[in-house]
Design a protein around this motif. Structure first.
Motif, short mmCIF file in Angstrom:
data_model
loop_
_atom_site.label_atom_id
_atom_site.label_comp_id
_atom_site.label_asym_id
_atom_site.label_seq_id
_atom_site.Cartn_x
_atom_site.Cartn_y
_atom_site.Cartn_z
N SER A 166 0.85 -1.07 0.00
CA SER A 166 -0.35 0.03 -0.05
C SER A 166 0.89 1.00 -0.05
O SER A 166 1.45 1.00 -1.09
CB SER A 166 -0.39 0.23 1.10
OG SER A 166 -1.74 1.29 1.43
N ALA A 190 1.12 -3.93 -4.19
CA ALA A 190 -0.34 -2.64 -4.09
C ALA A 190 -0.11 -1.42 -4.00
O ALA A 190 -0.34 -0.76 -3.20
CB ALA A 190 -1.31 -3.23 -3.02
N GLY A 300 0.03 -7.64 -6.36
CA GLY A 300 -1.81 -7.30 -6.48
C GLY A 300 -2.36 -8.37 -5.96
O GLY A 300 -2.44 -9.42 -6.19
N GLY A 301 -3.96 -7.47 -5.88
CA GLY A 301 -4.65 -8.68 -5.19
C GLY A 301 -6.34 -8.05 -6.43
O GLY A 301 -6.41 -7.69 -6.68
N ASP A 304 -8.35 -6.50 -4.55
CA ASP A 304 -8.05 -5.97 -3.41
C ASP A 304 -9.12 -4.24 -3.74
O ASP A 304 -9.65 -3.16 -5.23
CB ASP A 304 -6.81 -5.30 -4.34
CG ASP A 304 -6.31 -4.02 -3.69
OD1 ASP A 304 -7.23 -3.36 -2.32
OD2 ASP A 304 -4.57 -3.96 -3.24
N LEU A 308 -5.44 -1.58 -6.28
CA LEU A 308 -5.47 -3.19 -7.59
C LEU A 308 -4.98 -2.04 -9.32
O LEU A 308 -4.56 -2.97 -9.67
CB LEU A 308 -7.37 -2.75 -8.05
CG LEU A 308 -7.13 -4.05 -9.57
CD1 LEU A 308 -5.99 -5.78 -8.76
CD2 LEU A 308 -8.32 -4.50 -9.74
N ILE A 335 -7.85 -9.75 -1.23
CA ILE A 335 -8.13 -8.82 -1.08
C ILE A 335 -6.87 -7.62 -0.18
O ILE A 335 -5.51 -8.23 -0.42
CB ILE A 335 -8.56 -8.41 0.27
CG1 ILE A 335 -8.42 -9.05 1.54
CG2 ILE A 335 -10.42 -8.55 -0.25
CD1 ILE A 335 -9.37 -8.69 2.65
N HIS A 336 -6.19 -6.30 -0.43
CA HIS A 336 -5.78 -5.80 0.66
C HIS A 336 -4.81 -6.47 1.23
O HIS A 336 -4.87 -6.35 2.61
CB HIS A 336 -5.93 -4.09 0.57
CG HIS A 336 -5.15 -2.79 0.77
ND1 HIS A 336 -4.44 -2.88 -0.62
CD2 HIS A 336 -4.24 -2.52 2.02
CE1 HIS A 336 -3.80 -1.75 -0.61
NE2 HIS A 336 -3.83 -2.16 1.33
N SER A 452 -14.28 -5.16 2.45
CA SER A 452 -13.80 -5.63 1.42
C SER A 452 -14.78 -6.75 0.57
O SER A 452 -14.78 -6.73 -0.61
CB SER A 452 -12.20 -6.35 1.60
OG SER A 452 -12.55 -7.23 2.20
#
Length: 631
Positions: A166, A190, A300-301, A304, A308, A335-336, A452
């Motif tokens: 992040s 991310a 990444g997911g 997310d 994303l 997810i994130h 999420s």
């Protein structure tokens, strides 16, 4: 640790992390155990002086009894290096507990202006390409930190890797720009990359209200002096219902009047910069990803809820501007940040059939850093390692999007149909009214924080509203697999002078789908509408994100926008669905549907508007996808 997690709810919880990993040390396999960390590491706390004299607080975990020199792993964060104190230890160090065995020196740093570091904090601080001697940005702070570490930490082998998720992912990306010669491997995960175009705060110019309001309530709060304490989210919501809270908030300018009182610097920046002006442009990372020398692993997911956008744009930026750099992309069904913990074998009601997170941690991430920092075996990573949802398979590609993918258009049709055939009708459209006082909710749940779950939630709650248009294919006679970017092209007309258009690409399960939800076997999966990709476009930016332009009432115009990437197999017997709407509340703020500066709008500026979505031969609204042959 408990206090930190309470204060920073967006940081991923580690409590389920350890039991899922095959680590030899008993102390790590059973749960959080700082006794193991104390037996393995000495902890040093150091203020490292930057070139302009500002000191940055740095926490250093040095393995005991090194039998050979160790590389350094560095993470720079605005979210605190806690716990503070040389006698207080993290439960593990590094990107995962696999790095807590003593082979790595692991370093955390509070970035400039955050927690115990001196200086002024600037969110997503712009890169300065032509710096004078003592001018700084995040690249210089990283360079100076790395330089100090390799010169002063005994037992290091002169090689440094960096990582972060992040916002720390943004700082990892900046490490790769003008990198110190010791930096050999970088993993932005991310990463925040462009706060206006697609990460966190805006998507295609539309303001992501719910997440930004909650996040900035503490992230943007003033910090008069260095401190170990976090600013708290002190918003008195007074209700568990975010839909109700944000409706009562009204126009965006009320947030400052009622809550922030003009004291939240980052919120003020958001409100002062409605278009993609110089403020946002100079914070864009991708144009500076040139001559990148370290190996890069971007992560990444698919689900997310925050970033994303960043992984794909970072990866593509390096591919385009630094083609000689070892550059890899990994995207899983996460997810994130969830790749850092747990098994990653399901989300909500959706089963992925594989333990995707341990696979990533053990077979990709650890081997990547070992190769470049420990002279380990060649990790043999593909250019792009992609988990394809629907078929639930890992795919390895030599490029992303895959070179073998082919562009196809999925066309909206009359009578709510959807197909790959170009429409032939004349003057064909559907119409709905969007009322700012009755916006379409982004979730069927009652929530005060975004969460999420909406990323993989059944979309039937929205499909049943009169202000949501639904287009659905016939049951598929064979698998249809998309891999790559998704682009929406709508031909629209509105009675107003501005509008938002939200497009969702959805996988509709057959009516006889098995009730295999891992969280509730009573969940009826027949007809489940799984959101594959959803995105919003603020129509005033349809021609330029820098120079907004009013819509002409009732004039047909083309609105095209990036819906970000996807890799999904729509299985035989399933159906493909597209939903179109103009509100997604309170995930996204409400467009007044009048051409005004929305951040300064009054209640009187908000109006109902009628919207037409065209699907005829002259105006063929469609989604552009990239398809690959199904194995």
């Amino acid at each position: 640790m408990r206090t930190l997690l309470f204060k920073l709810p967006f940081i991923m919880c580690y409590f389920s992390f350890f039991s899922s990993l095959s680590i030899a040390q008993p102390a790590l396999s059973g749960g959080i155990d700082t006794a193991y960390m104390r037996s393995r590491f000495n902890k040093i706390e150091q203020q490292i002086t930057m070139r302009d004299g500002v000191k940055l607080f740095t926490s250093i975990y040095v393995p005991k009894n090194l039998d050979k020199k160790a590389p350094i792993l560095l993470s720079r964060t605005p979210y605190s290096v806690a716990p503070y104190g040389t006698d207080k230890y993290k439960p593990f160090v590094g990107p995962s507990p696999l790095f807590s065995t003593g082979d790595y020196i692991v370093v955390y740093q509070d970035v400039r202006g955050r927690y115990m570091s001196e200086g002024d904090f600037v969110a997503v601080r712009p890169y300065k390409p032509n710096k004078k001697k003592k001018e700084i940005d995040e690249t210089t702070d990283t360079y100076d930190t790395v330089d100090w570490l390799v010169k002063h930490i005994d037992g290091n082998n002169g090689k440094v890797g960096t990582w972060g998720i992040s916002a720390p992912g943004f700082y990892a990306t900046m490490t790769a720009i003008d990198a110190h010669p010791a930096v050999k491997a970088v993993s932005p995960q991310a990463p925040v990359t462009d706060w206006f175009m697609g990460d966190d705060r805006h998507h295609n110019g539309a303001f992501f209200l719910m997440g930004t309001f909650a996040f900035l309530s503490y992230y943007g709060a003033p910090r008069p002096e260095p401190t170990t304490e976090s600013s708290r989210n002190t918003i008195p919501y007074g209700t568990p219902d975010g839909y109700d809270f944000y409706k009562k908030l009204g126009p965006l300018k009320n947030a400052n009047e009622r809550y922030f009182k003009g004291e939240n610097a980052i919120w003020n920046q958001m409100m002062d910069n409605e278009s993609y002006n110089e403020f946002w442009q100079e914070r864009a990372v991708v144009p500076h990803l040139k001559d990148i020398k370290p190996a890069v692993l971007t992560v990444g997911g698919w689900f997310d809820q925050e970033d994303l956008y960043g992984p794909f744009k970072t990866f593509a930026g390096i591919e385009d501007n630094s083609p000689k750099s070892p550059n890899h992309l990994v995207v899983g069904p996460w997810i994130h940040g969830s790749w850092t913990r747990g098994l990653g074998n399901y989300l909500g009601n959706i089963v992925f059939e594989k333990e995707t997170a341990p696979y990533y941690r053990e077979q990709i991430e650890k081997r990547f850093f070992d190769q470049y920092l420990l002279e380990g075996e060649d990790a043999q990573l593909a250019k792009a390692t992609i988990f394809e949802t629907g078929s639930n398979q890992w795919k390895k590609y030599g490029a992303w999007p895959p070179q073998e993918s082919v562009e196809k258009n999925i066309y909206l049709q009359a009578n709510g149909k959807l197909s790959f055939d170009v429409p032939v009708e004349k003057d064909s459209f559907d119409e709905y009214e969007s009322d700012p006082k009755n916006p379409v909710p982004y979730t069927s749940e009652i929530r005060i924080l975004r969460g999420s779950d909406y990323m993989y939630e059944d979309q039937r709650f929205a499909a049943r509203r009169p202000d949501v248009l639904v287009y659905e294919s016939d049951p598929l006679e064979e698998d249809v697999t998309i891999s790559g970017d998704v682009w929406a092209n709508l031909f629209v007309a509105t009675s107003g002078t501005d509008a938002d258009y939200v497009v969702k690409l959805i996988d509709v399960y057959p009516d006889d789908a098995p009730n295999n939800s891992p969280i509730n076997r009573n969940t009826q999966m027949g007809g489940f509408q799984l959101l594959i990709r959803g995105e919003v476009m603020r129509a005033k930016f349809r021609k330029s994100f820098s120079e907004p332009e009013a819509m002409v009432p009732n004039k047909v115009e083309e609105v095209g926008f990036d819906m970000q990437d996807a890799a999904h197999c729509f299985k035989k017997g399933h159906k493909i669905m597209v939903q179109v709407q103009s509100t997604w509340f309170p995930l996204v703020d409400i467009n007044p549907q009048r051409f005004v500066n929305i951040y300064q709008a009054d209640e009187s500026d908000f109006q109902k508007a009628s919207h037409r979505i065209f699907h005829d031969a002259q105006h063929p609204s469609h989604l552009k996808v990239r398809m690959v042959e199904t194995n």
